[in-house]
Design a protein around this motif. Structure first.
Motif, PDB file in Angstrom:
ATOM      1  N   MET A 126       7.868 -12.006  -8.996  1.00 39.79           N
ATOM      2  CA  MET A 126       8.271 -11.138  -7.867  1.00 39.79           C
ATOM      3  C   MET A 126       7.174 -10.128  -7.558  1.00 39.79           C
ATOM      4  N   PHE A 127       6.905  -9.951  -6.286  1.00 40.92           N
ATOM      5  CA  PHE A 127       5.908  -8.962  -5.872  1.00 40.92           C
ATOM      6  C   PHE A 127       6.533  -7.573  -6.013  1.00 40.92           C
ATOM      7  N   ASN A 128       5.992  -6.759  -6.916  1.00 40.23           N
ATOM      8  CA  ASN A 128       6.676  -5.501  -7.233  1.00 40.23           C
ATOM      9  C   ASN A 128       5.990  -4.251  -6.672  1.00 40.23           C
ATOM     10  N   LYS A 129       5.119  -4.460  -5.679  1.00 42.42           N
ATOM     11  CA  LYS A 129       4.457  -3.316  -5.043  1.00 42.42           C
ATOM     12  C   LYS A 129       5.069  -3.063  -3.668  1.00 42.42           C
ATOM     13  N   LYS A 130       4.968  -1.825  -3.204  1.00 42.86           N
ATOM     14  CA  LYS A 130       5.442  -1.532  -1.848  1.00 42.86           C
ATOM     15  C   LYS A 130       4.591  -2.301  -0.852  1.00 42.86           C
ATOM     16  N   THR A 131       5.234  -2.782   0.195  1.00 40.14           N
ATOM     17  CA  THR A 131       4.482  -3.447   1.255  1.00 40.14           C
ATOM     18  C   THR A 131       4.683  -2.650   2.551  1.00 40.14           C
ATOM     19  N   ILE A 132       4.007  -3.106   3.594  1.00 44.59           N
ATOM     20  CA  ILE A 132       4.122  -2.382   4.873  1.00 44.59           C
ATOM     21  C   ILE A 132       5.566  -2.352   5.372  1.00 44.59           C
ATOM     22  N   LYS A 133       6.393  -3.293   4.904  1.00 43.77           N
ATOM     23  CA  LYS A 133       7.800  -3.298   5.336  1.00 43.77           C
ATOM     24  C   LYS A 133       8.586  -2.138   4.723  1.00 43.77           C
ATOM     25  N   ASP A 134       8.054  -1.544   3.647  1.00 45.96           N
ATOM     26  CA  ASP A 134       8.750  -0.431   2.987  1.00 45.96           C
ATOM     27  C   ASP A 134       8.365   0.930   3.567  1.00 45.96           C
ATOM     28  N   MET A 135       7.467   0.950   4.559  1.00 49.32           N
ATOM     29  CA  MET A 135       6.951   2.228   5.061  1.00 49.32           C
ATOM     30  C   MET A 135       7.331   2.419   6.529  1.00 49.32           C
ATOM     31  N   ASP A 136       7.326   3.689   6.959  1.00 47.35           N
ATOM     32  CA  ASP A 136       7.576   4.007   8.368  1.00 47.35           C
ATOM     33  C   ASP A 136       6.238   4.376   9.016  1.00 47.35           C
ATOM     34  N   PHE A 137       5.807   3.571   9.967  1.00 48.13           N
ATOM     35  CA  PHE A 137       4.493   3.787  10.584  1.00 48.13           C
ATOM     36  C   PHE A 137       4.561   4.482  11.940  1.00 48.13           C
ATOM     37  N   GLN A 138       5.772   4.788  12.403  1.00 45.71           N
ATOM     38  CA  GLN A 138       5.917   5.370  13.739  1.00 45.71           C
ATOM     39  C   GLN A 138       5.094   6.661  13.867  1.00 45.71           C
ATOM     40  N   GLY A 139       4.131   6.658  14.789  1.00 42.39           N
ATOM     41  CA  GLY A 139       3.333   7.863  15.028  1.00 42.39           C
ATOM     42  C   GLY A 139       2.333   8.178  13.916  1.00 42.39           C
ATOM     43  N   LYS A 140       2.105   7.203  13.036  1.00 40.66           N
ATOM     44  CA  LYS A 140       1.206   7.446  11.892  1.00 40.66           C
ATOM     45  C   LYS A 140      -0.127   6.706  12.072  1.00 40.66           C
ATOM     46  N   LYS A 141      -1.143   7.254  11.410  1.00 38.55           N
ATOM     47  CA  LYS A 141      -2.419   6.535  11.352  1.00 38.55           C
ATOM     48  C   LYS A 141      -2.474   5.766  10.034  1.00 38.55           C
ATOM     49  N   ALA A 142      -2.712   4.472  10.156  1.00 40.14           N
ATOM     50  CA  ALA A 142      -2.772   3.626   8.955  1.00 40.14           C
ATOM     51  C   ALA A 142      -4.226   3.236   8.704  1.00 40.14           C
ATOM     52  N   LEU A 143      -4.726   3.571   7.515  1.00 39.75           N
ATOM     53  CA  LEU A 143      -6.062   3.104   7.124  1.00 39.75           C
ATOM     54  C   LEU A 143      -5.857   1.778   6.393  1.00 39.75           C
ATOM     55  N   VAL A 144      -6.373   0.707   6.963  1.00 44.01           N
ATOM     56  CA  VAL A 144      -6.149  -0.614   6.373  1.00 44.01           C
ATOM     57  C   VAL A 144      -7.456  -1.153   5.813  1.00 44.01           C
ATOM     58  N   ARG A 145      -7.477  -1.416   4.497  1.00 42.18           N
ATOM     59  CA  ARG A 145      -8.652  -2.075   3.910  1.00 42.18           C
ATOM     60  C   ARG A 145      -8.463  -3.561   4.138  1.00 42.18           C
ATOM     61  N   VAL A 146      -9.297  -4.124   5.015  1.00 41.22           N
ATOM     62  CA  VAL A 146      -9.241  -5.555   5.275  1.00 41.22           C
ATOM     63  C   VAL A 146     -10.446  -6.215   4.620  1.00 41.22           C
ATOM     64  N   ASP A 147     -10.425  -7.529   4.541  1.00 42.92           N
ATOM     65  CA  ASP A 147     -11.595  -8.251   4.059  1.00 42.92           C
ATOM     66  C   ASP A 147     -12.250  -8.913   5.268  1.00 42.92           C
ATOM     67  N   PHE A 148     -13.135  -8.152   5.917  1.00 43.80           N
ATOM     68  CA  PHE A 148     -13.899  -8.684   7.054  1.00 43.80           C
ATOM     69  C   PHE A 148     -15.305  -9.068   6.596  1.00 43.80           C
ATOM     70  N   ASN A 149     -15.416  -9.480   5.353  1.00 40.42           N
ATOM     71  CA  ASN A 149     -16.702  -9.920   4.811  1.00 40.42           C
ATOM     72  C   ASN A 149     -16.920 -11.369   5.247  1.00 40.42           C
ATOM     73  N   VAL A 150     -17.291 -11.529   6.526  1.00 40.92           N
ATOM     74  CA  VAL A 150     -17.382 -12.864   7.124  1.00 40.92           C
ATOM     75  C   VAL A 150     -18.844 -13.317   7.187  1.00 40.92           C
ATOM     76  N   PRO A 151     -19.064 -14.648   7.207  1.00 37.58           N
ATOM     77  CA  PRO A 151     -20.442 -15.114   7.390  1.00 37.58           C
ATOM     78  C   PRO A 151     -20.905 -14.889   8.838  1.00 37.58           C
ATOM     79  N   LEU A 152     -22.097 -14.332   8.998  1.00 35.39           N
ATOM     80  CA  LEU A 152     -22.650 -14.050  10.333  1.00 35.39           C
ATOM     81  C   LEU A 152     -24.005 -14.735  10.473  1.00 35.39           C
ATOM     82  N   LYS A 153     -24.259 -15.296  11.644  1.00 31.11           N
ATOM     83  CA  LYS A 153     -25.594 -15.822  11.923  1.00 31.11           C
ATOM     84  C   LYS A 153     -26.034 -15.238  13.264  1.00 31.11           C
TER      85      LYS A 153
END
Ligand code: AMP
Length: 391
Positions: free
Chosen positions: A1-28
């Motif tokens: 079972m995933f035992n960490k809070k997810t975005i579904k457990d939070m209220d984002f209305q009117g909030k700024k969310a800092l999201v760490r994404v993995d945009f480490n993409v190959p570029l040419k």
């Protein structure tokens, strides 16, 4: 079972969310050659926008030496993201400090801001407190959706979570759930396929899987070191001399669980146009090297995969970058795709082989993180996950 809070457990209305994404993409030349990781982040970004947030995205890209290394700028990724979402996507030329602060404070709800490469600051990889605080100061909630970086304890993956309410995004949750279930509660038989160049990177993985899996199939360069440990001469094959002893003890420990190639494709040079011959696994003459698994190994591996309940695959079966030594890898990809098993591809080269084969839609889960999925297979708790709030 995933035992960490997810975005579904939070209220984002009117909030700024800092999201760490993995945009480490190959570029040419500034063009993204594989957008998998950007597309994989969309469900979280769209959920946050739909729930009233302003979304601030941060990621590393490559290994820049200095901030002047604009080859690693996140700008092309921000521009590309702008073509995928229907809201304004802004770009800030720094991820912390006055430029980032100004961009974050003028960001409106329902909009997206992409910050410049976090690794333009050397403090990032040191999990520096000042950098973590500076990132946290931009937002109200931290969301980690960067599975591919979750095995790194850096400011943007771990440190920042000390200063903001911190939860997981959908991609991180999905990746962890798939791998966790495969390892801890697999539908049996559980067959792991390991390949790639070296054993030394995967000793911990093999040890952990010997306790969890029913069968481990070994291909690629790492099989050479196992064959050498069995006493065969390996000619000019890639063999890790200082891992032979470890390979011998893994063979002893693994018994019939550990399955090595029974035949191999030899070449007289490390070259796609080299002379080749197929031989039973055994002594390799001097001047020859093993560059792929042979047809009997393909048949054996495919049969075991066909009968599996769960398959996890990480690492190519041969030098698949050269078409004449790619057959083992592509045939195994086909076997995994055709199997009715829950199938998980551990990112990197195996994911690229599946994508090149056009078989991606037949796989249960293709991981966006090679390194992170290997650490999970090794039984390590990812620091990026540990840093998040418990449910
Ligand atoms: P890894 O990064 O450890 O997953 O290794 C991937 C690399 O292993 C690929 O670039 C393959 O070309 C290489 N590789 C696979 N099989 C062999 C082999 N038999 N001899 C040399 N290199 C190999």
């Amino acid at each position: 079972m995933f035992n960490k809070k997810t975005i579904k457990d939070m209220d984002f209305q009117g909030k700024k969310a800092l999201v760490r994404v993995d945009f480490n993409v190959p570029l040419k030349n500034g063009v993204i050659t594989d957008d998998t990781r950007v597309v994989a982040a969309l469900p979280t970004i769209q959920y946050l926008l739909a729930h009233g947030a302003a979304v601030i995205l941060c990621s590393h890209l490559g290994r820049p030496k200095t901030a002047a290394d604009l080859e690693y700028s996140m700008r092309p990724v921000a521009e590309y993201l702008g073509t995928l979402v229907k809201v304004p996507v802004h770009f800030a030329e720094d991820c912390i400090g006055p430029v980032a602060e100004a961009a974050a404070s003028s960001l409106k709800m329902g909009e997206v801001l992409v910050l410049e490469n976090t690794r333009f600051h050397p403090e990032e990889t040191k999990n520096d407190e000042g950098m973590s605080r500076a990132l946290a100061s931009l937002a109200d909630i931290f969301v980690n959706d960067a599975f591919g970086s979750a095995h790194r304890a850096h400011s943007s993956t771990v440190g920042v979570a000390d200063y903001l309410p911190a939860c997981a995004g959908f991609l991180l949750e999905k990746e962890i759930e798939y791998l966790d279930r495969a390892i801890e509660d697999p539908k049996r038989p559980f067959v792991a396929i390991l390949g790639g160049a070296k054993i030394s990177d995967k000793i911990g993985v093999i040890k952990n899987l010997l306790a969890k899996a029913d069968t481990i199939l070994i291909g690629g360069g790492m099989a050479n070191t196992f064959l050498k440990a069995k006493g065969y001469e390996m000619g000019d094959s890639l063999v890790e001399a200082d891992a032979i002893e470890t390979a011998a003890s893994l063979i002893a420990e693994g018994g019939s669980k550990l399955i090595l190639p029974v035949d191999m494709v030899l070449a007289d040079a490390f070259d796609n146009n080299a002379l080749t011959r197929i031989v039973e696994a055994g002594d390799v003459p001097a001047g020859w090297r093993c560059l792929d698994i042979g047809p009997k190994s393909i048949a054996l591996f495919s049969e075991l995969v066909a009968g599996a309940g769960t398959v996890v695959w990480n690492g190519p079966m041969g030098v698949f970058e050269m078409p004449n030594f790619a057959k083992g890898t592509f045939e195994v990809a086909k076997a995994v795709a055709e199997s009715k098993a829950i199938s998980i591809i551990g990112g990197g080269d195996s994911a690229s082989a599946i994508n090149q084969s056009g078989l991606a839609d037949k796989i249960s889960h293709i991981s966006t993180g090679g390194g992170a999925s290997l650490e999970m297979l090794e039984g390590i708790i990812l620091p990026g996950l540990a840093a998040l709030a418990d449910r």
